[in-house]
Design a protein around this motif. Structure first.
Motif, PDB file in Angstrom:
ATOM      1  N   HIS A 252       0.727  -1.232  -0.170  1.00  0.00           N
ATOM      2  CA  HIS A 252       0.045  -0.073   0.205  1.00  0.00           C
ATOM      3  C   HIS A 252       1.003   1.190   0.150  1.00  0.00           C
ATOM      4  O   HIS A 252       1.998   1.213   0.379  1.00  0.00           O
ATOM      5  CB  HIS A 252      -0.858  -0.038   1.169  1.00  0.00           C
ATOM      6  N   VAL A 253       0.284   2.317  -0.348  1.00  0.00           N
ATOM      7  CA  VAL A 253       0.682   3.640  -0.220  1.00  0.00           C
ATOM      8  C   VAL A 253       1.045   3.876   1.318  1.00  0.00           C
ATOM      9  O   VAL A 253       0.514   3.215   2.054  1.00  0.00           O
ATOM     10  CB  VAL A 253       0.058   4.677  -1.153  1.00  0.00           C
ATOM     11  N   SER A 254       1.757   4.917   1.604  1.00  0.00           N
ATOM     12  CA  SER A 254       1.822   5.490   2.980  1.00  0.00           C
ATOM     13  C   SER A 254       0.970   6.592   3.301  1.00  0.00           C
ATOM     14  O   SER A 254       0.786   6.641   4.479  1.00  0.00           O
ATOM     15  CB  SER A 254       3.380   5.905   3.228  1.00  0.00           C
ATOM     16  N   ASN A 255       0.371   6.980   2.342  1.00  0.00           N
ATOM     17  CA  ASN A 255      -0.646   8.175   2.789  1.00  0.00           C
ATOM     18  C   ASN A 255      -1.492   7.990   1.573  1.00  0.00           C
ATOM     19  O   ASN A 255      -1.253   7.982   0.448  1.00  0.00           O
ATOM     20  CB  ASN A 255       0.208   9.520   2.910  1.00  0.00           C
ATOM     21  N   THR A 256      -2.892   8.667   1.753  1.00  0.00           N
ATOM     22  CA  THR A 256      -3.769   8.309   0.608  1.00  0.00           C
ATOM     23  C   THR A 256      -3.437   9.395  -0.359  1.00  0.00           C
ATOM     24  O   THR A 256      -4.105   9.189  -1.473  1.00  0.00           O
ATOM     25  CB  THR A 256      -5.168   8.443   1.313  1.00  0.00           C
ATOM     26  N   HIS A 257      -3.032  10.409   0.176  1.00  0.00           N
ATOM     27  CA  HIS A 257      -2.731  11.540  -0.924  1.00  0.00           C
ATOM     28  C   HIS A 257      -1.738  10.992  -2.025  1.00  0.00           C
ATOM     29  O   HIS A 257      -1.926  11.491  -3.166  1.00  0.00           O
ATOM     30  CB  HIS A 257      -1.949  12.791  -0.229  1.00  0.00           C
ATOM     31  N   ASP A 258      -0.878   9.737  -1.610  1.00  0.00           N
ATOM     32  CA  ASP A 258      -0.313   9.287  -2.907  1.00  0.00           C
ATOM     33  C   ASP A 258      -1.079   8.720  -3.948  1.00  0.00           C
ATOM     34  O   ASP A 258      -0.369   8.538  -4.981  1.00  0.00           O
ATOM     35  CB  ASP A 258       0.722   8.343  -2.246  1.00  0.00           C
ATOM     36  N   ILE A 259      -2.178   8.423  -3.742  1.00  0.00           N
ATOM     37  CA  ILE A 259      -3.115   7.767  -4.901  1.00  0.00           C
ATOM     38  C   ILE A 259      -3.482   8.602  -5.969  1.00  0.00           C
ATOM     39  O   ILE A 259      -3.336   8.397  -6.958  1.00  0.00           O
ATOM     40  CB  ILE A 259      -4.395   7.188  -4.315  1.00  0.00           C
ATOM     41  N   GLY A 260      -3.328   9.983  -5.690  1.00  0.00           N
ATOM     42  CA  GLY A 260      -3.701  10.972  -6.445  1.00  0.00           C
ATOM     43  C   GLY A 260      -5.295  11.219  -6.914  1.00  0.00           C
ATOM     44  O   GLY A 260      -5.561  12.523  -6.446  1.00  0.00           O
ATOM     45  N   SER A 261      -5.963  10.615  -7.583  1.00  0.00           N
ATOM     46  CA  SER A 261      -7.257  10.765  -7.616  1.00  0.00           C
ATOM     47  C   SER A 261      -7.993   9.426  -8.073  1.00  0.00           C
ATOM     48  O   SER A 261      -7.433   8.427  -8.329  1.00  0.00           O
ATOM     49  CB  SER A 261      -7.747  11.652  -8.957  1.00  0.00           C
ATOM     50  N   PHE A 262      -9.187   9.259  -8.070  1.00  0.00           N
ATOM     51  CA  PHE A 262     -10.145   8.154  -8.384  1.00  0.00           C
ATOM     52  C   PHE A 262     -11.287   8.452  -9.306  1.00  0.00           C
ATOM     53  O   PHE A 262     -12.054   9.401  -8.952  1.00  0.00           O
ATOM     54  CB  PHE A 262     -10.530   7.736  -6.853  1.00  0.00           C
ATOM     55  N   LEU A 263     -11.343   7.526 -10.150  1.00  0.00           N
ATOM     56  CA  LEU A 263     -12.583   7.800 -11.041  1.00  0.00           C
ATOM     57  C   LEU A 263     -13.237   6.369 -11.425  1.00  0.00           C
ATOM     58  O   LEU A 263     -12.425   5.621 -11.738  1.00  0.00           O
ATOM     59  CB  LEU A 263     -12.028   8.278 -12.394  1.00  0.00           C
ATOM     60  N   ILE A 264     -14.206   6.312 -11.287  1.00  0.00           N
ATOM     61  CA  ILE A 264     -15.149   5.041 -11.755  1.00  0.00           C
ATOM     62  C   ILE A 264     -15.649   5.131 -13.089  1.00  0.00           C
ATOM     63  O   ILE A 264     -15.955   6.234 -13.503  1.00  0.00           O
ATOM     64  CB  ILE A 264     -16.536   4.783 -10.979  1.00  0.00           C
ATOM     65  N   VAL A 265     -15.043   4.034 -13.982  1.00  0.00           N
ATOM     66  CA  VAL A 265     -15.203   4.272 -15.291  1.00  0.00           C
ATOM     67  C   VAL A 265     -16.058   3.125 -15.861  1.00  0.00           C
ATOM     68  O   VAL A 265     -16.525   3.321 -17.079  1.00  0.00           O
ATOM     69  CB  VAL A 265     -13.810   4.002 -16.029  1.00  0.00           C
ATOM     70  N   GLY A 266     -16.696   2.280 -14.945  1.00  0.00           N
ATOM     71  CA  GLY A 266     -17.682   1.520 -15.418  1.00  0.00           C
ATOM     72  C   GLY A 266     -18.507   0.889 -13.939  1.00  0.00           C
ATOM     73  O   GLY A 266     -17.557   0.755 -13.302  1.00  0.00           O
ATOM     74  N   GLU A 267     -19.583   0.427 -14.253  1.00  0.00           N
ATOM     75  CA  GLU A 267     -20.158  -0.380 -13.270  1.00  0.00           C
ATOM     76  C   GLU A 267     -21.041  -1.238 -14.026  1.00  0.00           C
ATOM     77  O   GLU A 267     -21.796  -1.107 -15.029  1.00  0.00           O
ATOM     78  CB  GLU A 267     -21.055   0.550 -12.337  1.00  0.00           C
ATOM     79  N   GLY A 268     -21.032  -2.780 -13.621  1.00  0.00           N
ATOM     80  CA  GLY A 268     -21.889  -3.775 -14.120  1.00  0.00           C
ATOM     81  C   GLY A 268     -22.108  -4.943 -13.339  1.00  0.00           C
ATOM     82  O   GLY A 268     -21.550  -4.882 -12.101  1.00  0.00           O
ATOM     83  N   SER A 269     -22.871  -5.677 -13.732  1.00  0.00           N
ATOM     84  CA  SER A 269     -23.423  -6.900 -13.188  1.00  0.00           C
ATOM     85  C   SER A 269     -22.821  -7.998 -13.656  1.00  0.00           C
ATOM     86  O   SER A 269     -22.799  -8.175 -14.739  1.00  0.00           O
ATOM     87  CB  SER A 269     -24.768  -6.975 -12.705  1.00  0.00           C
ATOM     88  N   LEU A 270     -22.462  -9.120 -12.766  1.00  0.00           N
ATOM     89  CA  LEU A 270     -22.347 -10.520 -13.596  1.00  0.00           C
ATOM     90  C   LEU A 270     -23.548 -11.186 -13.753  1.00  0.00           C
ATOM     91  O   LEU A 270     -23.641 -12.020 -14.423  1.00  0.00           O
ATOM     92  CB  LEU A 270     -21.482 -11.350 -12.405  1.00  0.00           C
TER      93      LEU A 270
END
Length: 179
Positions: free
Chosen positions: A161-179
């Motif tokens: 893992h990263v040591s601080n969440t800031h290291d992640i940068g940003s988060f984007l959901i590009v899709g959502e679906g069901s099995l």
């Protein structure tokens, strides 16, 4: 050390109590003679750094889904690579556009807050008292590794893992679906 065989790990699985890496030959030749020699493994720090970000984001995503959708949400699997993450979870309906935006916003808020990410080894009772979440029926020993992201996420996890969440940068959901 011979540098003539390059392998790419394509899967990791636990067989009894031993971690086994399934790999594909990228260059060189794997043969009986080479198998008798010692191997030196090295990790691409660039790819590992990107994988850390995505793996840490799965923990933020899990908690954000619980907060937006409810306590019934449980992780049902994931796939974390250097270039993306897929997160499988239980829920009765498709997410609405509003729910997706809420989850995204909450994850990005926690990234921007710069939460410290800490891992500690403790016994299961201590982990339970902290509220650590164990996911999808995994089997754990007497001692567990508890990953905490500030006071937002507390889960059992042995990953990188990263040591601080800031290291992640940003988060984007590009899709959502069901099995």
């Amino acid at each position: 050390v011979n540098e003539w065989l390059t392998l790419k790990v394509i899967d990791t699985l636990k067989v009894n109590d031993v971690w086994v890496h399934k790999a594909k030959v990228v260059s060189g030749e794997a043969n009986t003679e080479s198998m008798a020699n010692d191997f030196r493994a090295s990790v691409s720090e660039g790819l590992r750094s990107e994988s850390k970000k995505h793996h840490s984001a799965t923990h933020l995503l899990q908690e954000a889904l619980v907060q937006v959708l409810g306590d019934h949400v449980k992780q049902a699997g994931s796939n974390v690579t250097f270039d993306r993450l897929r997160f499988d979870f239980t829920h009765t309906d498709s997410l609405t556009e509003k729910q997706i935006k809420e989850v995204e916003a909450l994850v990005n808020q926690k990234i921007q807050e710069g939460l410290d990410v800490k891992a500690n080894i403790m016994n299961k009772d201590e982990a339970t008292k902290l509220g650590a979440m164990a996911l999808f029926g995994e089997k754990y020993g007497d001692e567990v590794r508890v990953l905490q992201m500030g006071d937002f996420s507390v889960e059992l996890c042995g990953g990188t893992h990263v040591s601080n969440t800031h290291d992640i940068g940003s988060f984007l959901i590009v899709g959502e679906g069901s099995l």
